[in-house]
Design a protein around this motif. Structure first.
Motif, PDB file in Angstrom:
ATOM      1  N   THR A 126      -2.286  -1.039   8.930  1.00  0.00           N
ATOM      2  CA  THR A 126      -3.324  -0.121   8.462  1.00  0.00           C
ATOM      3  C   THR A 126      -4.376  -0.961   7.757  1.00  0.00           C
ATOM      4  OG1 THR A 126      -2.257   0.300   6.314  1.00  0.00           O
ATOM      5  CG2 THR A 126      -1.716   1.820   8.111  1.00  0.00           C
TER       6      THR A 126
ATOM      7  N   HIS B  90       1.870   0.050   5.189  1.00  0.00           N
ATOM      8  CA  HIS B  90       1.740  -0.709   6.424  1.00  0.00           C
ATOM      9  C   HIS B  90       2.854  -1.745   6.619  1.00  0.00           C
ATOM     10  CE1 HIS B  90      -1.405  -3.102   3.913  1.00  0.00           C
ATOM     11  NE2 HIS B  90      -0.226  -3.627   3.689  1.00  0.00           N
TER      12      HIS B  90
ATOM     13  N   GLN C 215       0.849  -1.187   0.000  1.00  0.00           N
ATOM     14  CA  GLN C 215       0.000   0.000   0.000  1.00  0.00           C
ATOM     15  C   GLN C 215       0.883   1.234   0.000  1.00  0.00           C
ATOM     16  OE1 GLN C 215      -4.321  -1.274   1.726  1.00  0.00           O
ATOM     17  NE2 GLN C 215      -3.197   0.162   2.959  1.00  0.00           N
TER      18      GLN C 215
ATOM     19  N   TYR D 284      -7.194  -1.976   4.857  1.00  0.00           N
ATOM     20  CA  TYR D 284      -7.209  -1.978   3.403  1.00  0.00           C
ATOM     21  C   TYR D 284      -7.710  -0.637   2.885  1.00  0.00           C
ATOM     22  CZ  TYR D 284      -8.785  -3.031  -1.330  1.00  0.00           C
ATOM     23  OH  TYR D 284      -8.995  -2.997  -2.678  1.00  0.00           O
ATOM     24  N   SER D 285      -6.970  -0.069   1.945  1.00  0.00           N
ATOM     25  CA  SER D 285      -7.334   1.202   1.337  1.00  0.00           C
ATOM     26  C   SER D 285      -7.262   1.035  -0.179  1.00  0.00           C
ATOM     27  CB  SER D 285      -6.372   2.300   1.803  1.00  0.00           C
ATOM     28  OG  SER D 285      -6.684   3.523   1.190  1.00  0.00           O
TER      29      SER D 285
ATOM     30  N   GLN E 188      -1.202   5.253   3.521  1.00  0.00           N
ATOM     31  CA  GLN E 188      -1.749   4.015   4.071  1.00  0.00           C
ATOM     32  C   GLN E 188      -0.767   2.845   4.011  1.00  0.00           C
ATOM     33  OE1 GLN E 188      -4.614   3.798   5.773  1.00  0.00           O
ATOM     34  NE2 GLN E 188      -4.741   6.014   5.485  1.00  0.00           N
TER      35      GLN E 188
ATOM     36  N   ASN F 202      -7.619   2.886  -2.723  1.00  0.00           N
ATOM     37  CA  ASN F 202      -6.912   3.910  -3.494  1.00  0.00           C
ATOM     38  C   ASN F 202      -5.397   3.807  -3.375  1.00  0.00           C
ATOM     39  OD1 ASN F 202      -9.296   5.008  -4.480  1.00  0.00           O
ATOM     40  ND2 ASN F 202      -9.499   6.388  -2.728  1.00  0.00           N
ATOM     41  N   GLU F 203      -4.904   3.216  -2.302  1.00  0.00           N
ATOM     42  CA  GLU F 203      -3.462   3.087  -2.096  1.00  0.00           C
ATOM     43  C   GLU F 203      -2.948   1.668  -2.317  1.00  0.00           C
ATOM     44  OE1 GLU F 203      -4.656   6.821  -0.506  1.00  0.00           O
ATOM     45  OE2 GLU F 203      -5.409   4.886   0.165  1.00  0.00           O
ATOM     46  N   ASP F 204      -3.841   0.720  -2.468  1.00  0.00           N
ATOM     47  CA  ASP F 204      -3.457  -0.680  -2.649  1.00  0.00           C
ATOM     48  C   ASP F 204      -2.990  -0.906  -4.089  1.00  0.00           C
ATOM     49  OD1 ASP F 204      -3.321  -3.441  -1.697  1.00  0.00           O
ATOM     50  OD2 ASP F 204      -4.940  -3.805  -3.122  1.00  0.00           O
TER      51      ASP F 204
END
Length: 186
Positions: free
Chosen positions: A137, A71, A65, A139-140, A69, A142-144
């Motif tokens: 963090t 992690h 990520q 799951y996002s 975000q 947009n950043e994954d």
């Protein structure tokens, strides 16, 4: 918690080997203990945990990520065996662009600790593998993202793995503009 922590060639990536307690009933493995992790200056905040079930010749990765975000990730196998791979994406790291591999299995009960700025993937060597993940963090979407699995000379064990369309669509390592910066620990 009795645990051996081995450094890898990539800074801030470790192989954790917890004690396996075995008797006539089977085995017991403690994978996390907050005080022990704190004593080694490892991340202790894991607000999300999940698992994947994969079959032989499946390759998942190379995932991470993006900031803000990013992690820390801990992964371990509760069934089967995988070739686990970590790639250093941190600019100014002494191992930037390099990878390291681990044989991770339920039998060994080993855990891979992956700091922010490192991509992760695995290839299933057994008939089936169940991988557990703890992340610092949530799951996002947009950043994954990830980098293409075959854009580095990683010895995956297969030139034709079963891989998702998403993972096949990632950009190559050479085309990835890394936002990650290596910061040595004192």
């Amino acid at each position: 918690m009795q645990i051996i922590i081995n450094s890898s060639k990539i800074p801030d990536c470790y192989e954790l080997k917890p004690k396996i307690f075995e008797d006539e009933r089977g085995s017991f493995v403690k994978t996390f203990h907050e005080d022990v992790f704190k004593s080694y200056n490892l991340e202790t905040h894991f607000p999300e945990e999940y698992y994947s079930v994969s079959f032989n010749n499946v390759l998942r990765g190379l995932h991470f990520q993006l900031p803000p975000q990013e992690h820390t990730k801990m992964v371990y196998c509760v069934e089967g065996e995988v070739l686990d791979v970590v790639v250093d994406l941190r600019l100014n790291s002494p191992t930037y662009g390099q990878f390291t591999t681990f044989d991770v299995s339920a039998k060994k009960a080993n855990i891979i600790y992956i700091s922010p700025g490192l991509a992760h993937g695995f290839y299933v060597k057994s008939d089936r593998a169940i991988m557990m993940y703890k992340v610092s963090t949530v799951y996002s979407p947009n950043e994954d993202t990830g980098i293409l699995w075959n854009s580095l000379p990683i010895p995956w064990g297969s030139d034709n793995p079963i891989i998702s369309q998403r993972d096949q669509s990632f950009i190559s390592f050479n085309d990835f503009n890394s936002p990650f910066l290596y910061q040595p620990k004192n």
